[in-house]
Design a protein around this motif. Structure first.
Motif, mmCIF file in Angstrom:
data_model
loop_
_atom_site.group_PDB
_atom_site.id
_atom_site.type_symbol
_atom_site.label_atom_id
_atom_site.label_comp_id
_atom_site.label_asym_id
_atom_site.label_seq_id
_atom_site.Cartn_x
_atom_site.Cartn_y
_atom_site.Cartn_z
ATOM 1 N N ALA A 75 -10.993 4.523 -7.942
ATOM 2 C CA ALA A 75 -10.864 3.799 -6.677
ATOM 3 C C ALA A 75 -11.397 4.660 -5.541
ATOM 4 N N ILE A 76 -11.910 4.004 -4.528
ATOM 5 C CA ILE A 76 -12.405 4.690 -3.333
ATOM 6 C C ILE A 76 -11.769 4.048 -2.103
ATOM 7 N N VAL A 77 -11.169 4.870 -1.272
ATOM 8 C CA VAL A 77 -10.572 4.409 -0.019
ATOM 9 C C VAL A 77 -11.381 5.001 1.126
ATOM 10 N N LYS A 78 -11.904 4.149 1.994
ATOM 11 C CA LYS A 78 -12.632 4.605 3.176
ATOM 12 C C LYS A 78 -11.961 4.039 4.417
ATOM 13 N N GLN A 79 -11.721 4.925 5.381
ATOM 14 C CA GLN A 79 -11.062 4.482 6.602
ATOM 15 C C GLN A 79 -11.513 5.334 7.786
ATOM 16 N N THR A 80 -11.846 4.676 8.879
ATOM 17 C CA THR A 80 -12.118 5.383 10.126
ATOM 18 C C THR A 80 -10.837 5.419 10.936
ATOM 19 N N VAL A 82 -11.289 9.562 -3.030
ATOM 20 C CA VAL A 82 -11.810 9.099 -4.317
ATOM 21 C C VAL A 82 -10.826 9.570 -5.385
ATOM 22 N N TYR A 83 -10.277 8.627 -6.153
ATOM 23 C CA TYR A 83 -9.260 9.001 -7.136
ATOM 24 C C TYR A 83 -9.206 7.998 -8.277
ATOM 25 N N SER A 84 -8.496 8.356 -9.339
ATOM 26 C CA SER A 84 -8.274 7.453 -10.466
ATOM 27 C C SER A 84 -6.814 7.021 -10.464
ATOM 28 N N ARG A 85 -6.568 5.765 -10.872
ATOM 29 C CA ARG A 85 -5.265 5.133 -10.696
ATOM 30 C C ARG A 85 -4.562 4.877 -12.035
ATOM 31 N N PRO A 86 -3.723 5.801 -12.475
ATOM 32 C CA PRO A 86 -2.959 5.551 -13.701
ATOM 33 C C PRO A 86 -1.867 4.506 -13.471
ATOM 34 N N GLY A 87 -1.514 3.822 -14.544
ATOM 35 C CA GLY A 87 -0.414 2.853 -14.480
ATOM 36 C C GLY A 87 0.778 3.368 -15.261
ATOM 37 N N SER A 88 1.959 2.903 -14.908
ATOM 38 C CA SER A 88 3.161 3.366 -15.612
ATOM 39 C C SER A 88 3.258 2.736 -17.001
ATOM 40 N N ARG A 89 2.866 1.477 -17.151
ATOM 41 C CA ARG A 89 2.844 0.772 -18.429
ATOM 42 C C ARG A 89 4.136 0.967 -19.224
ATOM 43 N N GLY A 139 -3.048 11.784 -9.587
ATOM 44 C CA GLY A 139 -3.894 10.714 -10.077
ATOM 45 C C GLY A 139 -4.189 10.967 -11.532
ATOM 46 N N ALA A 140 -5.414 10.686 -11.954
ATOM 47 C CA ALA A 140 -5.817 10.912 -13.341
ATOM 48 C C ALA A 140 -7.266 11.366 -13.375
ATOM 49 N N ASN A 141 -7.682 11.823 -14.552
ATOM 50 C CA ASN A 141 -9.077 12.192 -14.798
ATOM 51 C C ASN A 141 -9.550 13.325 -13.881
ATOM 52 N N GLU A 142 -10.660 13.121 -13.182
ATOM 53 C CA GLU A 142 -11.202 14.168 -12.311
ATOM 54 C C GLU A 142 -10.278 14.399 -11.110
ATOM 55 N N ASN A 143 -10.585 15.443 -10.357
ATOM 56 C CA ASN A 143 -9.807 15.718 -9.148
ATOM 57 C C ASN A 143 -9.765 14.508 -8.238
ATOM 58 N N THR A 144 -8.626 14.306 -7.612
ATOM 59 C CA THR A 144 -8.557 13.386 -6.481
ATOM 60 C C THR A 144 -9.157 14.118 -5.295
ATOM 61 N N ILE A 145 -10.169 13.511 -4.678
ATOM 62 C CA ILE A 145 -10.912 14.174 -3.605
ATOM 63 C C ILE A 145 -10.676 13.440 -2.289
ATOM 64 N N ILE A 146 -10.339 14.198 -1.260
ATOM 65 C CA ILE A 146 -10.208 13.645 0.090
ATOM 66 C C ILE A 146 -11.155 14.394 1.015
ATOM 67 N N SER A 147 -11.804 13.660 1.910
ATOM 68 C CA SER A 147 -12.739 14.301 2.838
ATOM 69 C C SER A 147 -12.509 13.794 4.250
ATOM 70 N N PHE A 148 -12.745 14.679 5.223
ATOM 71 C CA PHE A 148 -12.597 14.374 6.646
ATOM 72 C C PHE A 148 -13.898 14.743 7.356
ATOM 73 N N SER A 149 -14.361 13.892 8.253
ATOM 74 C CA SER A 149 -15.600 14.178 8.987
ATOM 75 C C SER A 149 -15.357 15.080 10.197
ATOM 76 N N ASP A 150 -14.098 15.292 10.561
ATOM 77 C CA ASP A 150 -13.735 16.189 11.669
ATOM 78 C C ASP A 150 -12.557 17.048 11.236
ATOM 79 N N ASP A 151 -12.326 18.130 11.974
ATOM 80 C CA ASP A 151 -11.098 18.890 11.774
ATOM 81 C C ASP A 151 -9.912 17.984 12.061
#
Length: 280
Positions: free
Chosen positions: A30-35, A44-51, A69-81
């Motif tokens: 999943a990808i979350v983008k927000q200004t 950017v992250y992977s979404r495991p379920g409890s099942r 999350g799951a799989n690769e690193n959950t990555i967060i980025s900021f365009s400013d400090d």
């Protein structure tokens, strides 16, 4: 027989490359983008379920580092400090790790982002920021791990994470007021030296008004504190085109000295060649 096997291999090869089985991921990406204000935030992250599994305290042990999350690193980025819990997190990209506990979560922003899951060797030097947030119990279970950016305000927002009956919200502040004020001051303050340089360069290169080009380059040098060698170089070319070779030589010498300090051999050579030419 050998020739027959080779022929069959050649015929079947295209089918082997095309017949790739596609199945859904157990933990979809999943990808979350927000200004937020004027700052771009992306997760950017992977979404495991409890099942049907117990999550916190079982699938995700309490008090242990979790990949969030799951799989690769959950990555967060900021365009400013941004500011979190009174501490500045520099703009850029981070892995997001957490340590869930019964009443709180530790949240860690980690500079190394190329791990699959947890780093093989944890390095505290890579911890850009660490903070703790209160855990809130949810009345209705969340089946799939969810990250969101909510509670939007021009100056802040909340990074929220929810799974099973657990929810946390981390407030982060963005420099909207500072960025907006700087933009206002720059716009209302008029053109910068680089704007005047660009205008002069355009007129010179397109055989526009050489008088206007000279006015703009003089203004660029007036506003610039550093007097870059490429700006004085352009002025020398304009002076030469105006017929002022003596002035062009003096300006070229200034550009040459600055280019030598910057170790820009291209401009060193161009200025030397021009001084030789204009001195004839």
């Amino acid at each position: 027989m050998k020739k027959l096997l080779i022929a069959l291999a050649i015929v079947l090869a295209p089918f082997a490359t095309e017949a790739q089985i596609k199945t859904p991921q157990a933990s979809p990406k999943a990808i979350v983008k927000q200004t937020v204000g004027l700052t771009d935030v992306e997760v950017v992250y992977s979404r495991p379920g409890s099942r049907g599994r117990a999550v916190f305290g079982n699938l995700v042990p309490f008090g242990k580092l979790w990949r969030t999350g799951a799989n690769e690193n959950t990555i967060i980025s900021f365009s400013d400090d941004v500011v979190i819990d009174g501490k500045t997190l520099k703009k850029g990209k981070y892995s997001l790790y957490t340590i869930p506990k019964i009443e709180s979560w530790e949240i860690i922003f980690y500079t190394a982002t190329d791990n699959w899951g947890l780093p093989e060797n944890w390095n505290e030097a890579n911890v850009a920021l660490k903070t703790t947030v209160k855990e809130d119990a949810l009345p209705t279970p969340v089946e799939t791990f969810t990250i969101g950016i909510n509670g939007l305000d021009p100056n802040f927002a909340y990074l929220e994470m929810a799974w099973e009956n657990s929810h946390v919200a981390l407030k982060f502040e963005v420099p909207t007021a500072k960025t907006a004020t700087s933009s206002i001051q720059k716009t209302l303050g008029g053109p910068s030296w680089s704007d005047y340089f660009a205008a002069s360069q355009y007129l010179f290169q397109t055989n526009g008004s050489i008088t206007e080009a000279r006015t703009y380059i003089d203004k660029a040098l007036e506003l610039s504190t550093e007097k870059p060698f490429y700006v004085t170089r352009l002025k020398s070319l304009i002076q030469a085109k105006q017929g002022d070779k003596a002035g062009a030589i003096e300006t070229a010498k200034v550009s040459l000295a600055a280019a030598e300090v910057a170790n820009n051999q291209d401009y060193v050579k161009m200025n030397k060649d021009s001084i030789t030419e204009w001195s004839r």
